[in-house]
Scaffold this active site. Sequence first.
Site, short mmCIF file in Angstrom:
data_model
loop_
_atom_site.label_atom_id
_atom_site.label_comp_id
_atom_site.label_asym_id
_atom_site.label_seq_id
_atom_site.Cartn_x
_atom_site.Cartn_y
_atom_site.Cartn_z
N LEU A 15 11.42 -7.00 -18.33
CA LEU A 15 11.63 -8.03 -17.07
C LEU A 15 10.44 -9.36 -18.36
CD1 LEU A 15 10.90 -7.66 -14.30
CD2 LEU A 15 13.10 -8.37 -14.75
N GLY A 25 7.07 -6.32 -3.80
CA GLY A 25 6.01 -5.77 -3.27
C GLY A 25 4.82 -6.46 -3.65
N HIS A 80 -5.82 -3.06 0.24
CA HIS A 80 -4.96 -2.14 0.69
C HIS A 80 -4.87 -2.10 2.06
CE1 HIS A 80 -4.39 -0.39 -3.19
NE2 HIS A 80 -5.26 -0.51 -3.61
N ASN A 88 -8.49 -2.65 4.19
CA ASN A 88 -8.11 -4.00 4.58
C ASN A 88 -7.77 -5.05 5.82
OD1 ASN A 88 -8.37 -3.24 1.50
ND2 ASN A 88 -10.52 -3.44 2.27
N ASP A 135 -0.07 0.38 5.99
CA ASP A 135 1.79 -0.14 4.68
C ASP A 135 2.33 0.76 5.46
OD1 ASP A 135 -0.35 -0.25 2.55
OD2 ASP A 135 -1.12 1.99 2.16
#
Length: 377
Positions: free
Chosen positions: A65, A87, A130, A133, A160
């Site tokens: 990219l 993400g 993460h 947190n 998550d």
Amino acid sequence: MGPLAGLRVIEMAGIGPAPMCAMLLADMGATVLRVDRRGPSDLGIPGELKYAVHNRSRNAVAVDLKKGEGTELVLELVGKADALIEGFRPGVMERLGLGPETCLTRNPRLVFGRMTGWGQDGPMAQAAGHDLNYISLSGAAAAVGRAGGPPVPPLNLVGDYGGGSLYLALGVLAAIFEVHKSGKGQVIDAAMVDGAASLMSAFYGMYAANTWTLERGTNILDSGAFFYDLYECADGNYISLGFIEDKFLEQGLKLLGIDQSEMPPKMDRARWSEAKVKIAGRVKTKTRDEWRVIMEGTDACFAPVLDLAEAPKHSHNVARKTFVEVDGVVQPAPAPRFSRTPNATPTAPREPNAESLLDWGFESTRIAALRKLGVLG
């Protein structure tokens, strides 16, 4: 196969909740193409690729990219897709030339799903973080743990996957549904802190009603109540008892061999610890398997506590085919289930392969030319 057959999704490769969302969509029949980086990548793959279960059931292509031709290639894919999920931190896709404005210009019907921890805006939007947190900021982490002890990380299920992957999948599918009415795509801002907070809705309601305390391990569902907890057996294994309702409590105590008249009133919180000592002592008199013979399948709201090696072998999971084996790796089967459009059996994760573009209408000569330019791995 699957209810999402015919849906085309581009997944920008990453770790954690976005790949899990892509797996869910692919499990339900969507054609998902993971756009991976060309060269070494850190996608959280544990050893061999086949163990990266969250990358199953879809193809991948490695694209540089940093080259304009690579960006144009992704935009061509965007033109053929129903949705794109990514993400990265806010602004990364824009810097790659693949931000929502650019992609929606190329395909006005595109659903652009963005998965972050803190969200696309706010004072912490650019900070690293993460799962732990995000659930800490939502109020969830503080609520999980036993009385007198510290908060306990609930794996990364709440942030998550529960607050991230599932809410991103729900948002993407809701927006695709809306496209059929308006003809216009839109951007989904799925933040794990938002999703984790949403998962805590019932507890915020109970706290407002003064039926939930801020002290861990003192409430009905957080190991405070004697009738909703995990208890150790004679062999060191555990069983779960969840007889919240009166009729289930009555049967549960009966099967445990405890006279209900000797127990304190169910909602007398001051005596919960006393009742737990009584139940714990009784449970300790038998092994987990002995309790299974007595209680499993009854209305005592009972289940043995199984580990990852044991769960796939339990008779109920075997009968329902809750787990499958793919390339030698035992893993959960696709969920939920559909009566008319069943999900296909998952396929093992695949290495990036330029030929994956053939399924998206690219000719072999074009693929060869992009390889020669160093755009494709």
